[in-house]
Scaffold this active site. Structure first.
Site, short mmCIF file in Angstrom:
data_model
loop_
_atom_site.label_atom_id
_atom_site.label_comp_id
_atom_site.label_asym_id
_atom_site.label_seq_id
_atom_site.Cartn_x
_atom_site.Cartn_y
_atom_site.Cartn_z
N THR A 185 0.87 -1.18 0.00
CA THR A 185 0.00 0.00 0.00
C THR A 185 0.90 1.22 0.00
OG1 THR A 185 -0.01 0.11 2.39
CG2 THR A 185 -1.74 -1.19 1.38
N GLU A 330 -5.96 -3.70 -0.63
CA GLU A 330 -6.38 -4.77 0.28
C GLU A 330 -7.61 -5.53 -0.22
OE1 GLU A 330 -5.56 -1.72 0.97
OE2 GLU A 330 -4.61 -1.48 2.93
N LYS A 439 -13.52 18.05 9.99
CA LYS A 439 -14.36 17.99 11.19
C LYS A 439 -14.67 19.41 11.62
CE LYS A 439 -12.36 13.60 11.97
NZ LYS A 439 -11.21 13.45 11.09
N TRP A 444 -19.19 16.34 10.07
CA TRP A 444 -18.20 16.01 9.05
C TRP A 444 -18.55 16.66 7.71
CZ3 TRP A 444 -17.35 9.99 9.70
CH2 TRP A 444 -16.66 9.76 10.92
#
Ligand code: AMP
Length: 548
Positions: A185, A330, A439, A444
């Site tokens: 990754t 993944e 935030k 959000w």
């Protein structure tokens, strides 16, 4: 009681065997790293992959050994890929765009013993060879005539290396859970971590991805993976295309819009896959030159969110069907795709676009859900944000060597690190990376959504949104914009465009214009670098902190 069916292990070599047997003459076209366009076919590629397998064995590569590749999408890279995993070794596709120190780190972590490398990446390896004590040899993916001079020790020429080997080499019988590939990754948080694919996970993922409601590859297709093989296995296309006998076009090192466009047209490509930045440059080229796409039927876009304007332009101006997809290293790449379901009411053109902006519904083999911080399931109402969790037969169960500790919760779910909504039909919409979400006052704000709306402004070439510290709200959005060439844009123009298109409290507190937005090695906006660059940015109306 066990079923009485043949136990035919799902091995990657079986894909190439099938393609060679039933689609042997189907073409594989490569824009070689050396320059010219070359043509081969599945039968030849299969023979050469076997020759490579023989050379690997002769070199001493055994089952489980890691062999790295630093290479563009070419037929030689594809031979290496099948040849390495075919003998039970692990093909470690290294992203050459990573920093040299990161490459040294992952090559050592993977314990690579041999590296197959395209000539342009030799200087990179020369710079780090002293840090790679385990590497016993370097194979340059070219012929004798194109071998560059190099200071690397133990250098071999690929064409000479495989030339005398047996083209009928018999693949060993492996268990289908044997490791086949390793991909790290990008490591935006901490060190890069390795995802170790198995033969079974690769085959199952390619079968699922080829489904008619997914990318629907057929033998009559001509598929061009623009997405590199080092970026999550070219999203599985280099497995999926031979599985159905589709013609393959491999674009090599030239990722500029002109070169890609020429291949799309000259080879009559029907399906391709790429990150949005590639499409941005291709659309700009076609707008500039007044050209069209004569054969392209559909394109998978993923890696980062496909903006609505881009989907609309490709669909309506260029007649290309957009398959917006989400996935990660993944999840073996593609895990959800935005294709309407049977039983849904007919969609108007606008509703169709609304659907395509979403990252879509899971393909078979993948399950999804969203949870709150305490791990409780959240409703699928299309509004509630939560942590996107996945499980499935091509989803990682751990990182290589257990790096980072356990990654699954008690029920086997993997936390993707993405924040998403899910609608009642099961369509996922990515709100943000958990660490990029802004935030503000305990609520959000989605940086992705603001970016997507901003790039809808006709004068905006690219946009990025980050959170900037705010004394009252904690964080507020800062919009960073690259204007299209020849456009004079003001902050007021851009904010006026956003007004009414996003919630009032989502409106960016400031807009700055830049010449360049940094991207990661896999084409994503580098939010960490932007946050660092703008960490002292003072939003309008906020008193500048006193100098220490
Ligand atoms: P990588 O492992 O480098 O492929 O990165 C995976 C990450 O890319 C995901 O966790 C998402 O944050 C992001 N990503 C991939 N596809 C999309 C998409 N279609 N829209 C938004 N983000 C995406």
């Amino acid at each position: 009681m066990l079923g009485a069916m043949q136990d035919w292990p799902l091995l990657t070599s079986s894909i190439l065997d099938y393609a060679a047997r039933y689609h042997g003459t189907r073409e594989i076209v490569t824009r070689t790293v050396e320059g010219p366009i070359t043509r081969t076919d599945y039968a030849t590629l299969s023979r050469r992959a076997r020759q490579l397998a023989g050379a690997l064995r002769r070199f001493g590569i055994r089952e489980g050994d890691r062999v790295a590749t630093l290479a563009w999408n070419t037929h030689r890279h594809m031979e290496a890929w099948y040849g390495i995993s075919g003998i039970g070794a692990v093909c470690h596709t290294v992203n050459p765009r990573l920093f040299p120190d990161q490459i040294a780190y992952i090559a050592n972590h993977a314990e690579d013993t041999l590296i197959l490398v395209d000539p342009p990446f030799l200087p990179l390896l020369e710079g780090i060879a002293a840090q790679l004590p385990r590497v016993r040899g370097y194979v340059v993916l070219t012929d004798r005539a194109h071998m560059p001079a190099t200071t690397l020790p133990g250098v071999l020429c690929y064409e000479e290396w495989i030339a005398g080997e047996d083209a009928d080499f018999a693949w060993p019988a492996l268990a289908e859970r044997t490791a086949s590939g390793l991909c790290y990754t990008s490591g935006t948080t901490g060190k890069p971590k390795g995802v170790l694919y198995s033969h079974r996970s690769c085959v199952v993922h390619a079968l699922a991805t080829n489904g008619a409601d997914v990318v629907g590859l057929r033998s009559i297709d001509c598929a061009m993976p623009i997405v590199p093989m080092y970026h999550v296995n070219a999203w599985g296309i280099v497995y999926g295309a031979p599985m159905v006998g589709a013609k393959l076009v491999l674009p090599g090192a030239r990722m500029d819009a002109e070169s890609l466009y020429a291949l799309l047209e000259d080879e009559q490509v029907t399906f391709t896959a790429a990150v949005p930045t590639i499409w941005l440059s291709l659309i700009q080229l076609m707008e500039r030159t007044g050209t069209q796409l004569s054969s392209l039927e559909r394109v998978a876009i993923g890696g980062s969110a496909a903006p609505r304007g881009m989907i609309e332009t490709l669909e309506r101006t260029y007649g290309v069907r957009v398959l917006h997809a989400w996935g990660m290293t993944e999840t073996s790449s593609l895990a959800t795709i935005s294709v309407a379901k049977g039983g849904m009411p007919p969609l108007s053109a606008e509703q169709q676009l609304d659907l395509q902006v979403k990252q879509g519904r899971p393909i078979y083999t993948v399950l999804t859900k969203i949870t709150d911080d305490a791990g409780r399931d959240l409703p699928w109402d299309g509004r509630t944000f939560g942590h996107l969790m996945v499980k499935g037969s091509a989803v990682a169960s751990a990182y290589f060597k257990g790096e980072g500790g356990p990654v699954l919760d008690a029920d086997g779910w993997f936390d993707t690190g993405d924040v998403a909504t899910v609608d009642p039909d099961g369509f996922v919409q990515i709100t943000d990376r958990a660490k990029d979400v802004i935030k503000s006052g305990g609520e959000w704000i989605s940086s992705i959504e603001l970016e997507n709306v901003a790039v809808g402004h006709p004068g905006v070439a690219e946009a990025a949104v980050i959170g900037v510290a705010h004394p009252k709200w904690d964080e507020r959005p800062l919009l960073i914009v690259i204007a299209k060439p020849g456009q004079t844009l003001t902050k007021e123009d851009v904010l006026a465009y956003l007004d009414g298109r996003v919630a009032k409290w989502w409106m960016p507190d400031d807009v700055v214009f830049v010449d360049d937005i940094p991207h990661t090695a896999t084409g994503k906006i580098q939010k960490i670098a932007l946050r660092e660059r703008f960490k002292d940015h003072v939003l309008p109306g906020i008193a500048k902190p006193a100098a220490p």
